[in-house]
Design an enzyme around this catalytic site. Sequence first.
Site, PDB file in Angstrom:
ATOM      1  N   ALA A  39      10.614 -36.460  -8.805  1.00 27.99           N
ATOM      2  CA  ALA A  39      10.710 -36.552 -10.268  1.00 27.99           C
ATOM      3  C   ALA A  39      10.804 -38.018 -10.643  1.00 27.99           C
ATOM      4  O   ALA A  39      11.608 -38.767 -10.077  1.00 27.99           O
ATOM      5  CB  ALA A  39      11.929 -35.785 -10.770  1.00 27.99           C
TER       6      ALA A  39
ATOM      7  N   SER B 102       9.582 -40.948   5.425  1.00 27.28           N
ATOM      8  CA  SER B 102       9.398 -40.386   6.768  1.00 27.28           C
ATOM      9  C   SER B 102       8.486 -39.173   6.725  1.00 27.28           C
ATOM     10  O   SER B 102       7.635 -38.979   7.607  1.00 27.28           O
ATOM     11  CB  SER B 102      10.756 -40.007   7.368  1.00 27.28           C
TER      12      SER B 102
ATOM     13  N   GLU C  89      13.503 -31.994  -1.147  1.00 27.84           N
ATOM     14  CA  GLU C  89      14.077 -32.660  -2.316  1.00 27.84           C
ATOM     15  C   GLU C  89      14.969 -33.770  -1.788  1.00 27.84           C
ATOM     16  O   GLU C  89      16.104 -33.535  -1.422  1.00 27.84           O
ATOM     17  CB  GLU C  89      14.904 -31.680  -3.151  1.00 27.84           C
TER      18      GLU C  89
ATOM     19  N   GLU D  91       0.827  -1.206   0.000  1.00 31.74           N
ATOM     20  CA  GLU D  91       0.000   0.000   0.000  1.00 31.74           C
ATOM     21  C   GLU D  91       0.867   1.264   0.000  1.00 31.74           C
ATOM     22  O   GLU D  91       0.603   2.230  -0.721  1.00 31.74           O
ATOM     23  CB  GLU D  91      -0.921   0.013   1.218  1.00 31.74           C
TER      24      GLU D  91
END
Length: 360
Positions: free
Chosen positions: A151, A297, A289, A49
Site C-alpha cells: 500500500a 527478499s 504483508e 456436483e
Amino acid sequence: MNFMERAAELARIGEGFTNPNPLVGAVIVKDGKIIGEGYHKKYGEAHAEVNALASCTESPEGADMYVTLEPCCHTGKQPPCTDAVIAAGIKRVFIGSRDPNPLVSGKGADILRNAGLEVTEDFERELCDKLNPIFFKFITTGTPYVILKTAVTADGRTAAASGDSKWITNEKSRENVHRTRRRAAAVMTGIGTVLRDDPELTCRIENPKNPIRIICDSSLRIPMDSKIVKTAADAETIIATLSHDFVKTRELESLGIHVIKTREKNGEIDLANLMTILGKMNIDSVLIEAGQTLNASVFEAGIIDLYQLYIAPKLIGGQNAKAPIGGRGIAKMSAAVQLGTPKVKLFDGDVMLEYEVIKK
C-alpha cells in the site's frame, strides 16, 4: 441465463474454505430451467456436483450439468464425482476448466463419455480458469501461490520519514485486504513488522477464516508478549528461522507455534526453500504483508505470482520516506519483473491494481 456463469458465481462462495482443493460450482438444468445447484463449500466436505444433485427439485435423469472444473474420478476425502453424475442419469455435461491434477486430468471426462454421457470440454473455459489460479499453481508445482500486497501514497511511499504509516489506505481498502486474508491459506510477514507494529494478522470481516500466520524470523527475535505469540491458540502460527536457540524454540512450541528451520541464503531465510516446505505442509497460497526488507527478499527470490498494489490519494514526499520494496533492486530496466495488464478496483477513492506476474 448463462448457466456456466451461475456455476462460477456459486464456486466463488467457497473462497477461503476449500484450500487446498479448488473452487467448483455446478448447475443442473432440465427443460431450460435450473433444477439443482451447488458448490464445494469446505475442504473435506461434499463436492459441487454432489451438492447440486442433492438440491434437485425434480429427478435429474436426462438433465444437463454445467460444472466449472472437470469432475473428479478418484477417491480422496470424498468418493468420485463421476460415479454420482452417472448414477443420477445426467445426459450431458459441460465442463469449464480442465483439471491438471494427474489423478484426474482427462480421466474424469473419459469416464463420463465411456458411460454414454455427452461431454463438452472447455465450455466458457476462460471464465472458469479465472476461479483457480491458486489450485492450478499448487497442483502442478507443489509450491504455494504467492500474493504480494503493498500500500502506497500517490507518490509511492509506504510510510512517512518518521516511520508513521497508519493509515495509508482507507477502511474499504483494509476490508478488502481481510477478504484476501480469508482467501489465502496463509499470511506471511517479517520480524521487523512484528517488532514495529505488533500485528495479529487475523481475519476480521463477516464470515471470517483466519489464515495460518507465518513469521520470517531468522534470529528468533519474536517477543513472547507479542500479539502473534499471545494469540497462538486462536490462529495457527508458523515461525521460519535459522536460529539454533533450542530453549526459545521449545517455549514457542509449548504454546502451539510450529517452528521450522530453513536453508540459509545470503545470511537470511531461503524463501524458495521455505515455499517448498510450506507446499509439503499442504499450504497452497501465501499472502505477504510485510515491510520493504522482506518484500525485497521476496522480489529477489522470484516467487511472486500476483502483485496487489493499493494507492491512496495522498502525497507525503520526503527523500527518506520508504518505498514498498527495498534491497538493491535491479541494475537495468531490461531486468525488471514484468507484470500483466492490471485489474482495477476502487475503494472510496483508493485504487487497487492487481497484476499477474509474467514468468520468464
